[in-house]
Design an enzyme around this catalytic site. Structure first.
Site, PDB file in Angstrom:
ATOM      1  N   HIS A 210      20.687  98.770   6.048  1.00  0.00           N
ATOM      2  CA  HIS A 210      19.962  99.115   7.278  1.00  0.00           C
ATOM      3  C   HIS A 210      20.499  98.434   8.520  1.00  0.00           C
ATOM      4  O   HIS A 210      20.023  98.713   9.620  1.00  0.00           O
ATOM      5  CB  HIS A 210      18.470  98.788   7.132  1.00  0.00           C
TER       6      HIS A 210
HETATM    7  C1  UD1 Z   1      14.002  95.455  11.962  1.00  0.00           C
HETATM    8  C2  UD1 Z   1      14.534  94.074  12.334  1.00  0.00           C
HETATM    9  C3  UD1 Z   1      15.514  93.604  11.281  1.00  0.00           C
HETATM   10  C4  UD1 Z   1      14.916  93.668   9.904  1.00  0.00           C
HETATM   11  C5  UD1 Z   1      14.403  95.076   9.649  1.00  0.00           C
HETATM   12  C6  UD1 Z   1      13.749  95.185   8.296  1.00  0.00           C
HETATM   13  C7  UD1 Z   1      14.725  93.564  14.726  1.00  0.00           C
HETATM   14  C8  UD1 Z   1      15.681  93.413  15.835  1.00  0.00           C
HETATM   15  N1  UD1 Z   1      15.235  94.108  13.595  1.00  0.00           N
HETATM   16  O1  UD1 Z   1      15.092  96.355  11.995  1.00  0.00           O
HETATM   17  O2  UD1 Z   1      15.877  92.265  11.558  1.00  0.00           O
HETATM   18  O3  UD1 Z   1      15.893  93.325   8.954  1.00  0.00           O
HETATM   19  O4  UD1 Z   1      13.451  95.397  10.660  1.00  0.00           O
HETATM   20  O5  UD1 Z   1      13.395  96.488   8.020  1.00  0.00           O
HETATM   21  O6  UD1 Z   1      13.592  93.216  14.866  1.00  0.00           O
HETATM   22  N2  UD1 Z   1      11.151 103.263  11.797  1.00  0.00           N
HETATM   23  C9  UD1 Z   1      10.328 104.131  11.153  1.00  0.00           C
HETATM   24  N3  UD1 Z   1       9.164 103.631  10.610  1.00  0.00           N
HETATM   25  C10 UD1 Z   1       8.808 102.332  10.712  1.00  0.00           C
HETATM   26  C11 UD1 Z   1       9.669 101.454  11.384  1.00  0.00           C
HETATM   27  C12 UD1 Z   1      10.833 101.926  11.926  1.00  0.00           C
HETATM   28  O7  UD1 Z   1      10.599 105.300  11.026  1.00  0.00           O
HETATM   29  O8  UD1 Z   1       7.744 101.948  10.210  1.00  0.00           O
HETATM   30  C13 UD1 Z   1      12.422 103.779  12.352  1.00  0.00           C
HETATM   31  C14 UD1 Z   1      12.331 104.056  13.830  1.00  0.00           C
HETATM   32  O9  UD1 Z   1      12.983 105.235  14.076  1.00  0.00           O
HETATM   33  C15 UD1 Z   1      13.091 102.936  14.488  1.00  0.00           C
HETATM   34  C16 UD1 Z   1      14.084 102.524  13.401  1.00  0.00           C
HETATM   35  O10 UD1 Z   1      13.454 102.818  12.166  1.00  0.00           O
HETATM   36  O11 UD1 Z   1      13.694 103.343  15.648  1.00  0.00           O
HETATM   37  C17 UD1 Z   1      14.412 101.070  13.458  1.00  0.00           C
HETATM   38  O12 UD1 Z   1      13.243 100.255  13.460  1.00  0.00           O
HETATM   39  P1  UD1 Z   1      13.248  98.822  14.239  1.00  0.00           P
HETATM   40  O13 UD1 Z   1      11.986  98.095  13.988  1.00  0.00           O
HETATM   41  O14 UD1 Z   1      13.663  99.043  15.642  1.00  0.00           O
HETATM   42  O15 UD1 Z   1      14.444  98.074  13.575  1.00  0.00           O
HETATM   43  P2  UD1 Z   1      14.862  97.920  12.061  1.00  0.00           P
HETATM   44  O16 UD1 Z   1      16.186  98.554  11.896  1.00  0.00           O
HETATM   45  O17 UD1 Z   1      13.769  98.334  11.140  1.00  0.00           O
END
Ligand code: UD1
Length: 370
Positions: A210
């Site tokens: 991820h």
């Molecule tokens: C975040 C953390 C990362 C951690 C990871 C664990 C930061 C900078 N990054 O990254 O350190 O390792 O979480 O998972 O804080 N999304 C969904 N559903 C959700 C959450 C996210 O669909 O419940 C999708 C959204 O489109 C979003 C993307 O995943 O844009 C990324 O989510 P985000 O929280 O921005 O970062 P992660 O890659 O999950």
């Protein structure tokens, strides 16, 4: 009475807060408050973990959701400030290195609320990682810093943080792992996958991916798939897929390629207990997660980390972890070495004994913050 506000936001935070919330219950001098920023919000990325780990329902959910780094961080800051002004906690406790960690920590210290950082001092020395920025900034403003491994202590001292703020206590995430290992035994996930014809009774590998540096650029992602294509011919690979990764497979036109690999099995994100069962019974884990490097070390399962660096060097020095970057040659060579039995007997890092949360709460109550 000590009022401690605890912050969670993203999936890896939940495993870290669970044992602390349980530990607070032993003290009638502590009033805990749990705040969920809503950084992760899908049932399988959030609520499921609360249910499985027995984490109390958050007292407050800021409901922030996804966004760019600036938007997400800023929205969390705007939402947590009025909560702090009303709740007036004595202490804010943050875990890990996600955007919720720095956003809430920064607002707290500006309101003169003491800040405690759990899992402090980890450094990849790679400032292109958003988490590295979050770690450095959070550590620099914290009043008490709890480290999981000696490298964390060394990094903090080198950055000029005074020794009396730093405590090596072990790892709350490992508390959760050890507390749940027995429970995870009764997960039926492997049987279910066998019944579905995904697995047979032989060995299997687990893959998680991820990191933006691996999945946001289709060319890089494609190189990783080159390595996986070879390995999956030998061993089935289970791939619970993060929402970011699923999106990028589609936008990068890579979904077809994954589907063509008949032994690489994409799955929806899975809960903690099912995942722990898979990890503990696997022959090999491939990952770019931070926490999984540590979990595999404790479980003594070989781990190939698809990164060039790690902020958790103890997992490489004495654990099961090996860094292979996103280079297919390195991935395949490390896999072949493993098949040929070239893997050293790992050791468990000091203090990863399931008692970190107890140590942390004792230090917090010991007057270190006054
Ligand atoms: C975040 C953390 C990362 C951690 C990871 C664990 C930061 C900078 N990054 O990254 O350190 O390792 O979480 O998972 O804080 N999304 C969904 N559903 C959700 C959450 C996210 O669909 O419940 C999708 C959204 O489109 C979003 C993307 O995943 O844009 C990324 O989510 P985000 O929280 O921005 O970062 P992660 O890659 O999950």
């Amino acid at each position: 009475m000590l009022k401690i506000m605890n912050i969670v936001g993203a999936r890896p935070n939940f495993m870290k807060i669970a044992p602390l919330m349980a530990e607070y219950k032993k003290y009638d001098t502590i009033t805990p408050i749990l705040v969920h920023t809503g950084q992760h919000y899908d049932q399988k990325m959030s609520e499921l973990f609360f249910e499985e780990l027995g984490i109390p329902k958050p007292d407050i959910n800021l409901g922030i959701g996804s966004g760019s780094h600036a938007v997400q961080t800023a929205e969390i800051m705007k939402a947590i400030e009025p909560v702090l002004l009303v709740q007036k906690p004595d202490v804010m406790l943050v875990v890990g290195d996600v955007n919720s960690t720095i956003a809430c920590g920064l607002v707290a210290v500006k309101l003169s609320i003491k800040l405690v950082h759990v899992e402090a001092g980890l450094r990849s020395f790679d400032r292109t990682m958003p988490e590295e920025i979050n770690r450095i900034l959070t550590d620099s403003i914290s009043d008490l810093l709890f480290c999981t491994e000696q490298s964390g202590v060394d990094n903090l001292l080198r950055e000029g943080i005074s020794a009396n703020k730093i405590h090596l206590v072990g790892h709350v995430m490992i508390d959760t792992l050890l507390n749940n290992l027995k429970k995870a035994e009764s997960s039926t996930i492997i049987k279910d996958l066998q019944n579905q014809g995904v697995l047979n009774s032989g060995s299997f590998a687990v893959l998680t991916l991820h990191r933006p540096s691996n999945v946001d650029d289709p060319a890089v992602f494609s190189r990783i798939l080159d390595g996986l294509e070879v390995i999956q011919k030998d061993i089935p690979i289970l791939f619970p897929i993060h929402p970011r990764t699923r999106k990028n497979l589609a936008t990068g036109n890579l979904a077809g390629r994954v589907q063509s690999m008949t032994n690489l099995h994409m799955m929806d994100p899975i809960g903690y207990l099912d995942f722990l069962k898979l990890l503990s019974k696997s022959s090999l884990v491939l990952t770019d997660s931070g926490g999984i490097q540590e979990e595999t070390t404790v479980l003594k399962i070989p781990c190939l980390t698809l990164r060039n660096n790690t902020e958790r060097p103890v997992t490489v020095e004495i654990g099961t972890n090996q860094l292979v970057g996103n280079d297919p040659e390195k991935m395949i060579a490390a896999y072949r070495n493993l098949c040929n039995g070239k893997w050293r007997e790992p050791q468990i890092p000091p203090l990863w004994d399931g008692k970190a949360s107890g140590r942390i709460v004792k230090v917090i109550l010991g007057g270190m913050l006054s």
